[in-house]
Design a protein around this motif. Structure first.
Motif, mmCIF file in Angstrom:
data_model
loop_
_atom_site.group_PDB
_atom_site.id
_atom_site.type_symbol
_atom_site.label_atom_id
_atom_site.label_comp_id
_atom_site.label_asym_id
_atom_site.label_seq_id
_atom_site.Cartn_x
_atom_site.Cartn_y
_atom_site.Cartn_z
ATOM 1 N N ALA A 93 -47.199 35.772 26.457
ATOM 2 C CA ALA A 93 -46.721 36.867 25.962
ATOM 3 C C ALA A 93 -47.703 37.629 25.443
ATOM 4 O O ALA A 93 -47.307 38.894 25.179
ATOM 5 N N ASN A 94 -48.673 37.290 24.674
ATOM 6 C CA ASN A 94 -49.696 38.078 24.224
ATOM 7 C C ASN A 94 -50.221 38.946 25.306
ATOM 8 O O ASN A 94 -50.695 40.150 25.272
ATOM 9 N N VAL A 95 -50.469 38.376 26.438
ATOM 10 C CA VAL A 95 -51.270 39.000 27.692
ATOM 11 C C VAL A 95 -50.264 40.125 28.249
ATOM 12 O O VAL A 95 -50.523 41.226 28.226
ATOM 13 N N VAL A 96 -48.838 39.862 28.192
ATOM 14 C CA VAL A 96 -48.017 40.952 28.633
ATOM 15 C C VAL A 96 -47.917 41.970 27.608
ATOM 16 O O VAL A 96 -47.140 43.268 28.111
ATOM 17 N N ARG A 97 -48.170 41.685 26.230
ATOM 18 C CA ARG A 97 -48.002 42.868 25.426
ATOM 19 C C ARG A 97 -49.367 43.589 25.487
ATOM 20 O O ARG A 97 -49.506 44.207 24.373
ATOM 21 N N GLY A 98 -50.545 43.131 26.139
ATOM 22 C CA GLY A 98 -51.705 43.957 26.172
ATOM 23 C C GLY A 98 -52.565 43.517 24.861
ATOM 24 O O GLY A 98 -53.549 44.232 24.567
ATOM 25 N N GLU A 99 -52.273 42.439 24.355
ATOM 26 C CA GLU A 99 -52.829 42.017 22.804
ATOM 27 C C GLU A 99 -54.024 41.142 23.288
ATOM 28 O O GLU A 99 -55.027 40.825 22.459
ATOM 29 N N CYS A 100 -54.302 40.464 24.545
ATOM 30 C CA CYS A 100 -55.522 39.768 24.922
ATOM 31 C C CYS A 100 -55.430 39.814 26.260
ATOM 32 O O CYS A 100 -54.466 39.913 27.097
ATOM 33 N N SER A 101 -56.592 39.175 26.776
ATOM 34 C CA SER A 101 -56.699 39.039 28.469
ATOM 35 C C SER A 101 -56.124 37.971 28.692
ATOM 36 O O SER A 101 -56.138 37.050 28.049
ATOM 37 N N ALA A 102 -55.739 37.639 30.246
ATOM 38 C CA ALA A 102 -55.293 36.401 30.396
ATOM 39 C C ALA A 102 -56.507 35.292 30.276
ATOM 40 O O ALA A 102 -56.208 34.077 30.120
ATOM 41 N N ARG A 103 -57.962 35.669 30.885
ATOM 42 C CA ARG A 103 -58.871 34.814 30.415
ATOM 43 C C ARG A 103 -58.962 34.076 29.007
ATOM 44 O O ARG A 103 -59.194 32.849 28.987
ATOM 45 N N GLU A 104 -58.744 35.016 28.041
ATOM 46 C CA GLU A 104 -58.671 34.718 26.712
ATOM 47 C C GLU A 104 -57.450 33.597 26.357
ATOM 48 O O GLU A 104 -57.761 33.119 25.395
ATOM 49 N N ALA A 105 -56.494 33.751 27.098
ATOM 50 C CA ALA A 105 -55.372 33.011 26.614
ATOM 51 C C ALA A 105 -55.359 31.505 27.402
ATOM 52 O O ALA A 105 -54.626 30.793 27.010
ATOM 53 N N VAL A 106 -56.408 31.602 28.430
ATOM 54 C CA VAL A 106 -56.203 30.206 29.087
ATOM 55 C C VAL A 106 -56.831 29.164 28.161
ATOM 56 O O VAL A 106 -57.926 29.327 27.705
ATOM 57 N N VAL A 107 -56.261 27.772 28.296
ATOM 58 C CA VAL A 107 -57.006 26.727 27.489
ATOM 59 C C VAL A 107 -57.113 25.571 28.286
ATOM 60 O O VAL A 107 -56.087 25.517 29.272
ATOM 61 N N PRO A 108 -58.245 24.881 28.078
ATOM 62 C CA PRO A 108 -58.307 23.654 28.843
ATOM 63 C C PRO A 108 -57.441 22.597 28.353
ATOM 64 O O PRO A 108 -57.040 22.255 27.207
ATOM 65 N N VAL A 109 -56.929 21.720 29.432
ATOM 66 C CA VAL A 109 -55.967 20.671 28.932
ATOM 67 C C VAL A 109 -56.686 19.416 29.138
ATOM 68 O O VAL A 109 -56.691 18.754 28.056
ATOM 69 N N ARG A 110 -57.057 19.109 30.307
ATOM 70 C CA ARG A 110 -57.776 17.805 30.490
ATOM 71 C C ARG A 110 -58.462 17.831 32.018
ATOM 72 O O ARG A 110 -57.875 18.521 32.762
ATOM 73 N N GLY A 111 -59.450 16.958 32.317
ATOM 74 C CA GLY A 111 -60.300 17.194 33.386
ATOM 75 C C GLY A 111 -60.394 18.672 34.116
ATOM 76 O O GLY A 111 -60.814 19.536 33.455
ATOM 77 N N GLN A 112 -59.678 18.898 35.291
ATOM 78 C CA GLN A 112 -59.636 19.999 35.894
ATOM 79 C C GLN A 112 -58.529 20.996 35.762
ATOM 80 O O GLN A 112 -58.097 21.858 36.321
ATOM 81 N N LEU A 113 -57.638 20.518 34.567
ATOM 82 C CA LEU A 113 -56.364 21.317 34.368
ATOM 83 C C LEU A 113 -56.562 22.227 33.205
ATOM 84 O O LEU A 113 -57.130 21.630 32.289
ATOM 85 N N ASP A 114 -56.218 23.599 33.497
ATOM 86 C CA ASP A 114 -56.315 24.522 32.356
ATOM 87 C C ASP A 114 -54.767 24.945 32.395
ATOM 88 O O ASP A 114 -53.784 24.878 33.127
ATOM 89 N N LEU A 115 -54.217 25.443 31.048
ATOM 90 C CA LEU A 115 -52.804 26.166 30.986
ATOM 91 C C LEU A 115 -52.978 27.382 30.303
ATOM 92 O O LEU A 115 -53.718 28.004 29.698
ATOM 93 N N LEU A 116 -51.920 28.258 30.926
ATOM 94 C CA LEU A 116 -51.631 29.478 30.491
ATOM 95 C C LEU A 116 -50.184 29.475 29.887
ATOM 96 O O LEU A 116 -49.319 29.455 30.565
ATOM 97 N N ALA A 117 -49.949 29.282 28.650
ATOM 98 C CA ALA A 117 -48.892 28.892 27.910
ATOM 99 C C ALA A 117 -47.707 30.057 28.216
ATOM 100 O O ALA A 117 -48.426 31.111 28.144
ATOM 101 N N GLY A 118 -46.603 29.656 27.800
ATOM 102 C CA GLY A 118 -45.321 30.789 27.673
ATOM 103 C C GLY A 118 -45.339 31.320 26.412
ATOM 104 O O GLY A 118 -45.956 30.597 25.486
ATOM 105 N N GLY A 119 -44.354 32.079 26.091
ATOM 106 C CA GLY A 119 -44.078 32.536 24.752
ATOM 107 C C GLY A 119 -43.007 31.511 24.385
ATOM 108 O O GLY A 119 -42.290 30.687 24.996
#
Ligand SMILES: Nc1ncnc2c1ncn2[C@@H]1O[C@H](COP(=O)(O)OP(=O)(O)OP(=O)(O)O)[C@@H](O)[C@H]1O
Ligand SMILES: [Mg+2]
Length: 309
Positions: A93-119
Motif C-alpha cells: 500500500a505504501n509502494v503504490v502510494r509512492g511512499e517507499c520503494s518495493a525494495r524498502e517494503a520487502v521483509v525477510p521471513v525465514r530461510g530463502q523466503l521474503d514477504l511484500l505485505a499487503g495493505g
C-alpha cells in the motif's frame, strides 16, 4: 456464450476425464526473461476459498528450492503477513502510494523466503488506478531478478490489480471450494481473465473437499463448462481436503506445511507444491513486473529501467 446455461451446468453431475496439458498462453519473450523469477498469481472469485492458506504453504515449500518472494496483492484487507507471523511497517500500500520503494517494503521471513505485505484496512488502494498499477509493476520489476519464484496472493474478485497481475503472471491459479457459489464466482472470474488474456490456460485447485470424488466432480464440472462456453482448457493442479489443521495453524500464524505437515492437508499441500515447482521449472519466465509494465504502456517500463524503481 449462454451464461444461464453455463451456470446451470456447473451444478450437473460430472463426467470424469484426465486433465489435458497445454502450453500457457504467454506474451512474447525476450532475452532478459531467462533471469527473471517465475511467477504465479493465486486468485478466486469468492472470498475465503483458502488462497492465503494455500499460498503461505506453497511459499514455505518452494523456498527450499530457491529464493521466493510472497506478495500480498490484497491492498484492502491483506493478511499474508499473519501466516508469516510478521507485522511489516511498510507494505505494498505504501509502494503504490509512492511512499517507499518495493525494495524498502520487502521483509525477510525465514530461510530463502521474503514477504511484500499487503495493505490492512487501507482506504483508497483496494482497487488501483493506472498510476498506482504502474508503481506496482515497477516495484515488481525491480525485484524479480533476485528471486527464483514470485507467488502472489491475490485479492478475491475483480479488483484492477488482481486482473492486471493475473494477466501478467506466468501461471494463474484459481482456488475454489466445491460450494456452488464459489464455483459460480470462479467461473465468472475465469471468463473475465480469459477475455483480458486470450489463450490463458488457468490452473485450478479445489479446496476443502470432503473426499476425492467430490473434488474431482467439482473440477470436472468447471473444466467442462469452461471448455464448452469459453473454449478454455483448465488444468487441475490438485485437490485439498477439508481439515481443521488449517484453522489451528492460522491461529498459531504458521503455514500448514510447517505447523502440521503430517495432517491430510499438510501432506496434500506438500504434494501440490511439488507439482507446482515442476510446472514452474518447465516454463519460460516472462517477469510479472516486466509484463505488467508493458501492459500499462511503454513509459512504465522505460522509467523503471532507467531509475531502477
Ligand atoms: N482445507 C481447509 N480446511 C479447513 N479450513 C480451511 C481450509 N482452507 C482454508 N480454510 C479456512 O478458511 C478460511 C479462509 O481461508 P483463507 O484466509 O486462506 O482464504 P482466502 O481465500 O485467502 O480469503 P480472502 O478472500 O479473504 O483473502 C480460514 O479460516 C481457513 O483456516
Ligand atoms: Mg487471503
Amino acid at each position: 456464450m449462454n451464461w444461464a446455461t453455463a451456470r446451470r451446468l456447473l451444478h450437473l453431475p460430472a463426467k470424469q476425464s484426465a486433465p489435458i496439458a497445454r502450453p500457457l498462453g504467454l506474451p512474447p519473450s525476450d532475452p532478459l526473461a531467462a533471469v527473471r523469477a517465475r511467477s504465479m498469481c493465486v486468485v478466486s472469485g469468492k472470498g475465503g476459498t483458502g488462497k492465503s492458506t494455500l499460498t503461505a504453504s506453497l511459499a514455505a515449500s518452494l523456498e527450499r528450492h530457491g529464493r521466493v518472494l510472497l506478495v500480498d496483492a490484497d491492498l484492502g484487507v491483506g493478511n499474508a503477513h499473519l501466516f508469516c507471523d510478521l507485522q511489516p511497517e511498510q507494505t505494498l500500500a505504501n509502494v503504490v502510494r509512492g511512499e517507499c520503494s518495493a525494495r524498502e517494503a520487502v521483509v525477510p521471513v525465514r530461510g530463502q523466503l521474503d514477504l511484500l505485505a499487503g495493505g490492512s484496512g487501507c482506504l483508497g488502494v483496494a482497487s488501483l488506478d493506472r498510476k498506482q498499477l504502474q508503481l506496482l509493476g515497477k516495484g515488481l520489476y525491480s525485484l524479480e531478478e533476485r528471486y527464483r519464484s514470485i507467488l502472489i496472493d491475490g485479492a478475491a474478485g475483480l479488483s484492477s490489480q488482481t486482473l492486471q497481475l493475473a494477466a501478467a503472471a506466468d501461471i494463474v491459479l484459481v482456488v475454489t471450494t466445491p460450494d456452488v457459489t464459489a464455483m459460480t464466482d470462479a467461473y465468472a472470474l475465469i471468463k473475465v481473465l480469459c477475455a483480458e488474456r486470450p489463450g490463458l490456460v488457468p490452473y485450478l485447485v479445489v479446496n476443502r473437499v470432503l473426499d476425492a470424488s467430490e473434488g474431482h466432480a467439482a473440477a470436472e464440472r468447471m473444466r467442462a463448462v469452461a471448455r464448452r462456453f469459453l473454449d478454455v482448457e483448465i488444468r487441475l493442479l490438485g485437490l485439498l481436503p477439508e481439515d481443521r489443521s488449517a484453522y489451528r495453524c492460522t491461529q498459531r500464524r504458521q503455514p500448514v506445511v510447517l505447523g502440521e505437515p503430517d495432517e491430510p492437508l499438510g501432506l496434500a499441500l506438500a504434494d501440490l507444491a511439488q507439482r507446482l515447482q515442476r510446472e514452474l521449472d518447465h516454463l519460460h519466465p516472462h517477469g510479472v513486473g516486466r509484463v505488467l509494465c508493458h501492459r500499462l504502456g511503454r513509459d512504465g517500463l522505460a522509467e523503471s529501467e532507467s531509475c531502477g524503481a
